[in-house]
Motif scaffolding. Sequence first.
Motif, mmCIF file in Angstrom:
data_model
loop_
_atom_site.group_PDB
_atom_site.id
_atom_site.type_symbol
_atom_site.label_atom_id
_atom_site.label_comp_id
_atom_site.label_asym_id
_atom_site.label_seq_id
_atom_site.Cartn_x
_atom_site.Cartn_y
_atom_site.Cartn_z
ATOM 1 N N LYS A 184 0.933 -1.151 -0.073
ATOM 2 C CA LYS A 184 0.111 -0.104 -0.120
ATOM 3 C C LYS A 184 0.712 1.086 -0.062
ATOM 4 C CE LYS A 184 -3.984 2.223 2.076
ATOM 5 N NZ LYS A 184 -4.686 2.226 3.502
ATOM 6 N N GLY A 185 0.788 2.194 -1.117
ATOM 7 C CA GLY A 185 1.585 3.163 -1.184
ATOM 8 C C GLY A 185 3.246 2.659 -1.308
ATOM 9 N N ASP A 186 4.008 3.217 -0.340
ATOM 10 C CA ASP A 186 5.203 2.833 -0.419
ATOM 11 C C ASP A 186 5.696 2.016 0.785
ATOM 12 O OD1 ASP A 186 5.408 4.649 1.513
ATOM 13 O OD2 ASP A 186 7.043 5.837 1.123
ATOM 14 N N LYS A 187 4.583 1.440 1.330
ATOM 15 C CA LYS A 187 4.791 0.354 2.449
ATOM 16 C C LYS A 187 4.645 -0.987 2.207
ATOM 17 C CE LYS A 187 5.301 3.709 5.619
ATOM 18 N NZ LYS A 187 5.354 4.777 4.608
ATOM 19 N N VAL A 188 5.394 -1.758 2.534
ATOM 20 C CA VAL A 188 5.188 -3.404 2.185
ATOM 21 C C VAL A 188 5.047 -3.960 3.581
ATOM 22 C CG1 VAL A 188 6.119 -5.412 1.198
ATOM 23 C CG2 VAL A 188 6.564 -3.360 0.221
ATOM 24 N N SER A 189 4.063 -4.705 3.903
ATOM 25 C CA SER A 189 3.750 -5.161 5.230
ATOM 26 C C SER A 189 3.586 -6.877 5.056
ATOM 27 C CB SER A 189 2.334 -5.038 5.813
ATOM 28 O OG SER A 189 2.132 -3.511 6.074
ATOM 29 N N VAL A 190 4.020 -7.471 6.179
ATOM 30 C CA VAL A 190 4.162 -8.766 6.175
ATOM 31 C C VAL A 190 3.831 -9.528 7.508
ATOM 32 C CG1 VAL A 190 6.715 -8.823 7.282
ATOM 33 C CG2 VAL A 190 5.962 -10.744 5.813
ATOM 34 N N ALA A 191 2.983 -10.626 7.466
ATOM 35 C CA ALA A 191 2.631 -11.306 8.295
ATOM 36 C C ALA A 191 3.018 -12.874 8.076
ATOM 37 C CB ALA A 191 1.114 -11.116 8.550
ATOM 38 N N VAL A 192 3.852 -13.444 9.166
ATOM 39 C CA VAL A 192 4.332 -14.686 8.509
ATOM 40 C C VAL A 192 4.420 -15.693 9.749
ATOM 41 C CG1 VAL A 192 6.442 -13.831 8.912
ATOM 42 C CG2 VAL A 192 6.294 -15.909 7.731
ATOM 43 N N ALA A 193 3.901 -16.800 9.939
ATOM 44 C CA ALA A 193 3.823 -17.697 10.796
ATOM 45 C C ALA A 193 4.462 -18.974 10.414
ATOM 46 C CB ALA A 193 2.475 -18.167 11.225
ATOM 47 N N TRP A 194 5.553 -19.645 11.297
ATOM 48 C CA TRP A 194 6.135 -20.770 10.894
ATOM 49 C C TRP A 194 6.230 -21.881 11.899
ATOM 50 C CZ3 TRP A 194 8.108 -16.008 12.539
ATOM 51 C CH2 TRP A 194 8.714 -16.065 13.753
ATOM 52 N N ARG A 195 6.522 -23.194 11.441
ATOM 53 C CA ARG A 195 6.619 -24.383 12.380
ATOM 54 C C ARG A 195 7.376 -25.229 11.890
ATOM 55 N NH1 ARG A 195 0.882 -27.035 11.435
ATOM 56 N NH2 ARG A 195 0.931 -27.646 9.431
ATOM 57 N N GLY A 196 8.030 -26.016 12.843
ATOM 58 C CA GLY A 196 9.000 -27.082 12.474
ATOM 59 C C GLY A 196 10.602 -26.379 11.928
ATOM 60 N N THR A 197 10.558 -25.352 12.435
ATOM 61 C CA THR A 197 12.012 -24.670 12.126
ATOM 62 C C THR A 197 12.473 -23.603 13.293
ATOM 63 O OG1 THR A 197 13.280 -23.784 10.149
ATOM 64 C CG2 THR A 197 11.261 -22.753 10.587
ATOM 65 N N GLY A 198 13.636 -23.457 13.288
ATOM 66 C CA GLY A 198 14.028 -22.251 14.372
ATOM 67 C C GLY A 198 13.865 -20.880 14.032
ATOM 68 N N LYS A 199 13.968 -20.134 14.871
ATOM 69 C CA LYS A 199 13.832 -18.772 14.834
ATOM 70 C C LYS A 199 14.342 -18.021 13.651
ATOM 71 C CE LYS A 199 13.724 -14.263 17.289
ATOM 72 N NZ LYS A 199 14.022 -13.392 18.601
ATOM 73 N N PRO A 200 13.504 -17.157 12.861
ATOM 74 C CA PRO A 200 14.208 -16.506 11.542
ATOM 75 C C PRO A 200 15.295 -15.780 11.990
ATOM 76 C CG PRO A 200 11.779 -16.619 11.398
ATOM 77 C CD PRO A 200 12.256 -16.718 12.969
#
Length: 256
Positions: free
Chosen positions: A7-23
């Motif tokens: 939206k505009g010059d903003k890029v938003s992210v929402a992510v969930a993970w499992r079975g792996t370590g902290k990013p």
Amino acid sequence: MQFVKVKGDKVSVAVAWRGTGKPTALHIHQGAKGTNGGIKVDFAGLIGKEKGKVNGTSRGNGTSKGRSLTGTVTVKDRALLNALKTDPSSFYANLHTAEFPGGAVRGRLHKITVAEFDFRDALGNFQASVIKGKQIYECKPAEGGGYAFAQRDVSAVLGGRIAHSFVAPNSGTPQWIARDGSAVTGAVISKTPNGERNIPELDLKATQSGKHRGLLADTAEILRLNTVGGVAPAGSCTAGAIVGVPYQADYVFING
């Protein structure tokens, strides 16, 4: 599972993970399927890494909790922002961990066509993979003469014990029924080829057909992704013969 919003010059992210370590890092890359591409959007600042700038990306704000992360960064590259909106399938997300510095989880971006939801609730959408499933074909008269296998039904059980079939054999209308009685049917919006040996990926508009409360009660759109197998047998066949071809896929149920 990951969602991205531009939206505009903003890029938003929402992510969930499992079975792996902290990013340790999270990026959006640009590249054709099956190939590696350069980093175009860098979400490193959202997980406490050093401030970085890649193609005009600057540190944003976000939160990391348990096995999920949400946040927003600023991107100044107008051409990149436009490409993310108009051709998302040319990009993929890559989540890195200490154990897998080259990338622990990688997934191509797909456009959401009809569903509308508050991005703050993005992680309320969910994915269910095929545990056991078959695409069912029946030998029928073919155009131009002879006989060929054509889709009759599908029979699959997804994660969460969601049952997947056609409303009725030969109806062409897929349905998904949850254990709690909530259910939806689907109408194909678009098909994307996924190799000769795999059935296509699908974007489907969902229509409620079950209880008004429950797992699928708010589903407005369904994506069938990462398909493996399930292609109808080729060649001639005996009229009326029915075969089931095993397949795998991930279904993403998106709320409206």
